[in-house]
Design a protein around this motif. Structure first.
Motif: not given
Lengths: 235, 293
Positions: A73, B175, A76, B167-168, B164, B177-185, B171, A104
């Motif tokens: 995380h 999903d 990105v 919504k995280a 935010k 994995e996809a959430a991690q790729l967005m930068g969500i911890n 997210a 994000y």
């Protein structure tokens, strides 16, 4: 110095040695393709770069920084975005919310600007911004996945099978978009089973066989290579 | 008129179930696990509020606030030490651990607070008011409970849809994995979810103790199971589902007690659940999960 340098990575799924001492590099401004059969390890390499999987050895240097131990995380934030295989959009969120999630890692002030940029590139997403993402067509979902990744202003975009499951016309459209993104300054690392299309727009390509890189050359050279032709280009 | 009174009392009981059910459903939505220790967090909340009020003589507001904060921390700790190490384990291991945590908390409470029932102090004079020339009598407690539940629902809906972090959370639940790729911890997001659910459990605890003033270390078990039922009834993973499920369960239970049988009310409540699940396996507002091939 290369923008992304993968040095000697080895990835295991349990006892299966999926990636064997893979090394390659991506220079700024390039489109690089990894091609290979199903199960050759293409997606595994991308997931290792973005931190979802870990290599036991070697290093992954992005923009001068070793990211091989950085949590997924946080990567990105450094300017590396990945579009997963199978699009992986947030099905029950709206198109707009998906794009917001893509940003994000960005401060609130840039979200609006990035949104305009993405809507300009993908006008159809703008029309459908209030729609639930899961109700979009396959092509629109792929555009959303790419738009979402672009929302983080990446220096490099990792694309995993962007043409999967799309009609030939849409595949052309997606490859046009990849070329435009690249022309506008985004470095691209592309994983594709559609080797023909991929190699045509590629600066350099790497051929992967059962977890090992067996060949690397300029895109045009690989298109003319007899072995590659036989194995991946249908004769 | 009696029916209307039962209905509103049922909504009061159902509001408590709904608040507890939110904890189950949010945690399930994001961590895909059933946190069977949730009911016991309610119990800890009740004891905390009780001691704050009786021993430390804090004001009602301060006591509730301390109970909420303590349960929030407890929720984070339970997740961190009991469930997080099992993130990649089978769901059966997680389920058994949750039951273990539940027994651990109950037994800890028996050692700390004793097994004798405690009586929760009166927070509101049990005043009632009448409508329709005295034909309908309602208590302020019931009304307060319903209002608190509706407020929580509104705030939570705004949080999940507009902020935010909210919504995280959504997210992550869709999903990871996809959430991690967005930068969500993802780990932090799961912690926040446990914190929220456990904080709400403390509020539910106080509301519960205002109505049923006597309580023991097993206070959380039955409301916990019923709220879990309500969450499944409404569609587990769905926030509006928890609200609807909780309210309906409370109403069914109260009406059953009033018109059919007091002893059989729980049996009938669970029978309704079974029937609903036979007809709609995903619950009333549950989403169909499309398994990816």
């Amino acid at each position: 110095m290369a923008l992304l340098e993968v040095n000697d990575i080895n990835v295991y799924y349990g006892s299966i040695h999926a990636i064997k001492s893979v090394s390659f590099e991506v220079n700024e401004g390039e489109i690089i393709s990894l091609i290979g059969a199903n199960g050759a390890g293409k997606s595994t390499i991308l997931k290792t770069i973005s931190g979802l999987l870990r290599s036991n050895t070697g290093s992954i240097v992005f923009d001068g920084k070793d990211i091989s131990q950085v949590p997924a995380h946080k990567i990105v934030y450094l300017g590396l975005a990945q579009c997963c295989e199978g699009r992986r959009i947030f099905q029950q969120m709206t198109v707009l919310e998906n794009l917001e999630m893509g940003a994000y890692s960005q401060p609130d002030t840039t979200i609006k600007k990035n949104l305009e940029m993405v809507f300009e590139r993908f006008p159809r997403l703008k029309e459908r911004r209030r729609q639930i993402a899961g109700t979009l067509s396959g092509g629109e979902q792929q555009m959303l996945a790419m738009g979402r990744a672009m929302m983080s202003n990446p220096k490099i975009l990792l694309l995993d099978e962007p043409s999967m499951g799309l009609s030939p016309i849409l595949v052309d459209e997606i490859f046009d978009i990849i070329k435009t993104l690249n022309r506008d300054g985004t470095t691209i690392l592309l994983v594709e089973q559609n080797a023909q299309k991929a190699l045509k727009i590629t600066d350099r390509g790497y051929v992967l066989e059962t977890g090992r890189i067996v060949k690397s050359a300029k895109g045009k050279e690989l298109l003319d290579d007899d072995d590659v032709k036989k194995a991946y280009l249908g004769g | 008129m009696a029916f209307l009174s039962y209905l509103i009392n049922g909504m009061g009981l159902g509001s408590v179930y709904a608040i507890i059910a939110l904890g189950y459903t949010m945690v399930y939505g994001i961590a895909k696990m059933l946190n069977f220790a949730h009911g016991d967090v309610i119990m800890i909340g009740a004891y905390t509020a009780f001691y704050c009020l009786t021993v430390f003589k804090f004001s009602t507001f301060t006591s509730i606030l301390i109970a909420v904060l303590l349960c929030t921390v407890l929720g984070i700790l339970i997740e961190r030490f009991a469930y997080k190490p099992l993130r990649k384990a089978s769901s059966l291991s997680v389920l058994i651990t949750a039951i273990g945590v539940s027994y651990f908390l109950q037994n800890l409470a028996q050692i700390l607070f004793g097994t004798n029932p405690k009586v929760f102090p009166e927070l509101m004079r049990n005043s009632t008011f009448s409508l329709f020339d005295g034909q309908l009598t309602l208590s302020y407690k019931t009304l307060l409970t319903i209002i608190v539940c509706i407020l929580i629902m509104i705030l939570l809906t705004i949080f999940v849809n507009k902020t935010k972090t909210g919504k995280a959370m959504r997210a992550c639940s869709q999903d990871k994995e996809a959430a991690q790729l967005m930068g969500i911890n993802v780990d932090n997001t799961i912690s926040i979810t446990f914190a929220l659910g456990s904080g709400l459990a403390a509020i539910a605890a106080v509301l519960l103790c205002m109505t049923y003033s006597t309580f023991t270390p097993t206070l959380g078990s039955m409301p916990g199971i019923k709220a879990f039922t309500a969450a499944v009834f409404g569609g587990i993973g769905s926030i509006p589902g928890a609200f609807v499920g909780g309210l309906l369960l409370g109403i069914i239970e109260t009406l059953t007690k009033a018109y059919l049988s007091t002893q059989l009310s729980d049996a009938i409540v669970f029978m309704v659940l079974i029937i609903v699940l036979l007809i709609r396996p995903t619950g009333l507002l549950g989403k169909k999960v499309h398994e990816k091939v």
